[in-house]
Design a protein around this motif. Structure first.
Motif, PDB file in Angstrom:
ATOM      1  N   PRO A 177      -2.385  -8.505  -6.035  1.00 24.14           N
ATOM      2  CA  PRO A 177      -2.140  -8.188  -7.454  1.00 24.14           C
ATOM      3  C   PRO A 177      -2.868  -6.930  -7.905  1.00 24.14           C
ATOM      4  N   ASN A 178      -4.067  -6.710  -7.378  1.00 19.88           N
ATOM      5  CA  ASN A 178      -4.811  -5.512  -7.746  1.00 19.88           C
ATOM      6  C   ASN A 178      -4.095  -4.253  -7.301  1.00 19.88           C
ATOM      7  N   ILE A 179      -3.518  -4.295  -6.102  1.00 20.19           N
ATOM      8  CA  ILE A 179      -2.740  -3.158  -5.608  1.00 20.19           C
ATOM      9  C   ILE A 179      -1.584  -2.861  -6.551  1.00 20.19           C
ATOM     10  N   TYR A 180      -0.904  -3.923  -6.996  1.00 17.97           N
ATOM     11  CA  TYR A 180       0.242  -3.749  -7.895  1.00 17.97           C
ATOM     12  C   TYR A 180      -0.208  -3.202  -9.251  1.00 17.97           C
ATOM     13  N   ILE A 181      -1.308  -3.718  -9.779  1.00 17.21           N
ATOM     14  CA  ILE A 181      -1.806  -3.261 -11.085  1.00 17.21           C
ATOM     15  C   ILE A 181      -2.208  -1.791 -11.025  1.00 17.21           C
ATOM     16  N   ILE A 182      -2.859  -1.386  -9.943  1.00 13.97           N
ATOM     17  CA  ILE A 182      -3.267   0.017  -9.789  1.00 13.97           C
ATOM     18  C   ILE A 182      -2.030   0.908  -9.722  1.00 13.97           C
ATOM     19  N   LYS A 183      -0.986   0.446  -9.060  1.00 14.75           N
ATOM     20  CA  LYS A 183       0.270   1.204  -9.014  1.00 14.75           C
ATOM     21  C   LYS A 183       0.847   1.369 -10.413  1.00 14.75           C
ATOM     22  N   LYS A 184       0.874   0.284 -11.180  1.00 12.64           N
ATOM     23  CA  LYS A 184       1.399   0.338 -12.547  1.00 12.64           C
ATOM     24  C   LYS A 184       0.566   1.287 -13.416  1.00 12.64           C
ATOM     25  N   ASP A 185      -0.755   1.243 -13.241  1.00 14.76           N
ATOM     26  CA  ASP A 185      -1.630   2.130 -14.002  1.00 14.76           C
ATOM     27  C   ASP A 185      -1.369   3.592 -13.648  1.00 14.76           C
ATOM     28  N   ALA A 186      -1.134   3.859 -12.372  1.00 12.95           N
ATOM     29  CA  ALA A 186      -0.859   5.230 -11.932  1.00 12.95           C
ATOM     30  C   ALA A 186       0.424   5.747 -12.571  1.00 12.95           C
ATOM     31  N   ILE A 187       1.437   4.897 -12.630  1.00 15.78           N
ATOM     32  CA  ILE A 187       2.702   5.290 -13.264  1.00 15.78           C
ATOM     33  C   ILE A 187       2.490   5.557 -14.749  1.00 15.78           C
ATOM     34  N   ALA A 188       1.743   4.662 -15.412  1.00 20.40           N
ATOM     35  CA  ALA A 188       1.501   4.812 -16.849  1.00 20.40           C
ATOM     36  C   ALA A 188       0.746   6.103 -17.154  1.00 20.40           C
ATOM     37  N   VAL A 207       0.838  -1.201   0.000  1.00 18.24           N
ATOM     38  CA  VAL A 207       0.000   0.000   0.000  1.00 18.24           C
ATOM     39  C   VAL A 207       0.873   1.252   0.000  1.00 18.24           C
ATOM     40  N   THR A 208       1.937   1.248   0.792  1.00 25.67           N
ATOM     41  CA  THR A 208       2.867   2.384   0.787  1.00 25.67           C
ATOM     42  C   THR A 208       3.437   2.593  -0.606  1.00 25.67           C
ATOM     43  N   HIS A 209       3.855   1.503  -1.246  1.00 24.79           N
ATOM     44  CA  HIS A 209       4.410   1.546  -2.600  1.00 24.79           C
ATOM     45  C   HIS A 209       3.398   2.150  -3.569  1.00 24.79           C
ATOM     46  N   LEU A 210       2.143   1.735  -3.441  1.00 21.93           N
ATOM     47  CA  LEU A 210       1.082   2.263  -4.297  1.00 21.93           C
ATOM     48  C   LEU A 210       0.924   3.769  -4.110  1.00 21.93           C
ATOM     49  N   LEU A 211       0.835   4.216  -2.865  1.00 18.80           N
ATOM     50  CA  LEU A 211       0.591   5.636  -2.594  1.00 18.80           C
ATOM     51  C   LEU A 211       1.760   6.505  -3.061  1.00 18.80           C
ATOM     52  N   VAL A 212       2.979   6.045  -2.837  1.00 13.47           N
ATOM     53  CA  VAL A 212       4.156   6.806  -3.263  1.00 13.47           C
ATOM     54  C   VAL A 212       4.138   6.994  -4.777  1.00 13.47           C
ATOM     55  N   HIS A 213       3.844   5.928  -5.500  1.00 13.95           N
ATOM     56  CA  HIS A 213       3.861   6.023  -6.970  1.00 13.95           C
ATOM     57  C   HIS A 213       2.608   6.694  -7.511  1.00 13.95           C
ATOM     58  N   TYR A 214       1.520   6.642  -6.775  1.00 14.55           N
ATOM     59  CA  TYR A 214       0.320   7.353  -7.200  1.00 14.55           C
ATOM     60  C   TYR A 214       0.590   8.852  -7.229  1.00 14.55           C
ATOM     61  N   PHE A 215       1.269   9.336  -6.197  1.00  9.11           N
ATOM     62  CA  PHE A 215       1.591  10.763  -6.135  1.00  9.11           C
ATOM     63  C   PHE A 215       2.877  11.101  -6.888  1.00  9.11           C
ATOM     64  N   GLY A 216       3.646  10.073  -7.235  1.00  5.71           N
ATOM     65  CA  GLY A 216       4.861  10.303  -8.013  1.00  5.71           C
ATOM     66  C   GLY A 216       5.943  11.050  -7.262  1.00  5.71           C
ATOM     67  N   LYS A 217       5.987  10.856  -5.956  1.00  6.46           N
ATOM     68  CA  LYS A 217       6.971  11.560  -5.130  1.00  6.46           C
ATOM     69  C   LYS A 217       7.676  10.574  -4.212  1.00  6.46           C
ATOM     70  N   GLU A 218       8.894  10.188  -4.585  1.00  7.55           N
ATOM     71  CA  GLU A 218       9.645   9.230  -3.780  1.00  7.55           C
ATOM     72  C   GLU A 218       9.897   9.753  -2.368  1.00  7.55           C
ATOM     73  N   GLN A 219       9.987  11.082  -2.229  1.00 12.47           N
ATOM     74  CA  GLN A 219      10.271  11.668  -0.921  1.00 12.47           C
ATOM     75  C   GLN A 219       9.118  11.498   0.068  1.00 12.47           C
ATOM     76  N   LEU A 220       7.960  11.073  -0.429  1.00 15.00           N
ATOM     77  CA  LEU A 220       6.813  10.829   0.459  1.00 15.00           C
ATOM     78  C   LEU A 220       6.877   9.468   1.137  1.00 15.00           C
ATOM     79  N   GLU A 221       7.796   8.597   0.684  1.00 15.24           N
ATOM     80  CA  GLU A 221       7.823   7.230   1.207  1.00 15.24           C
ATOM     81  C   GLU A 221       7.964   7.172   2.723  1.00 15.24           C
ATOM     82  N   PRO A 222       8.897   7.948   3.354  1.00 16.69           N
ATOM     83  CA  PRO A 222       8.995   7.876   4.826  1.00 16.69           C
ATOM     84  C   PRO A 222       7.703   8.290   5.524  1.00 16.69           C
ATOM     85  N   ILE A 223       6.992   9.245   4.940  1.00 14.67           N
ATOM     86  CA  ILE A 223       5.741   9.714   5.547  1.00 14.67           C
ATOM     87  C   ILE A 223       4.682   8.624   5.475  1.00 14.67           C
TER      88      ILE A 223
END
Length: 213
Positions: free
Chosen positions: A175-186, A60-76
């Protein structure tokens, strides 16, 4: 018999596809390959829940970080509680409608079970069935998919042996979490390309105008 064979093959194909996606998720999270699959053989209910919940938190953390596209948000995001409906990770999942309500309900239930193990060390050897049996009906239902409930309206099977149901729900949701992350990046990459095309056009247009002058 042919229909049964075809159905079995379809199920096997689906499971393989889900496991392949989870393998990609494990690679992205830099955890050992086969981590999720190994949970099926985990002898301790305590360890099964702790490890599975940790995997969901990381995913979920991975998804949210990539959804917002900000690696610096990961610690938060890493330090946010998982299932606080006001300010936790699931609050983002809910407000952004990244997951279905049933999927979020499962994550909240998993967190509740995990809390009963981690907040009371005396529960380290407590059977998972004891915790699940005492869950409120709505929490119990979040573990059980509708097709599991047929012929078992009181959910006695999940109460007596909850691990296969929890594992299967996780197999469907991760898998759905991962797919949504990939879609957000795309989508973000597409937006950035469109912005770049617009900028290039603007620069070319300005250069043309300046040349004509």
């Amino acid at each position: 018999m042919a229909n049964d064979s075809s159905k079995s093959e379809n199920i096997e194909s689906l499971i393989k596809g889900l496991n392949d996606i989870i393998a990609d998720l494990e690679q992205d999270l830099a955890i050992p390959a086969g981590f999720f699959a190994s949970l099926r053989q985990e002898p301790s209910d305590w360890a099964f829940i702790i490890k599975l919940h940790a995997l969901f938190e990381a995913a979920v953390t991975h998804l949210l970080v990539h959804y917002f596209g900000k690696e610096q948000l990961e610690p938060i995001f890493t330090n946010l509680q998982m299932s606080d409906v006001r300010i936790g990770k699931v609050a983002f999942l809910n407000k952004l409608e990244l997951l279905e309500k049933e999927e979020i309900a499962f994550i909240r239930t998993l967190s509740e079970i995990r809390n009963q193990y981690t907040h009371m060390i005396r529960n380290v050897n407590l059977p998972l069935s004891d915790i699940v049996t005492n869950l409120p009906k709505d929490r119990l239902q979040s573990i059980v998919r509708s097709y599991y409930s047929a012929g078992d309206p009181e959910n006695m099977k999940v109460k007596s042996n909850p691990r296969p149901y929890i594992f299967t729900a996780a197999l469907m949701i991760l898998p759905n979490i991962y797919i949504i992350k990939k879609d957000a990046i795309a989508k973000r990459d597409q937006t950035e390309r469109q912005c770049q095309v617009g900028k290039d056009f603007e620069d070319e247009f300005i250069e043309t105008v300046e040349t004509e002058e």
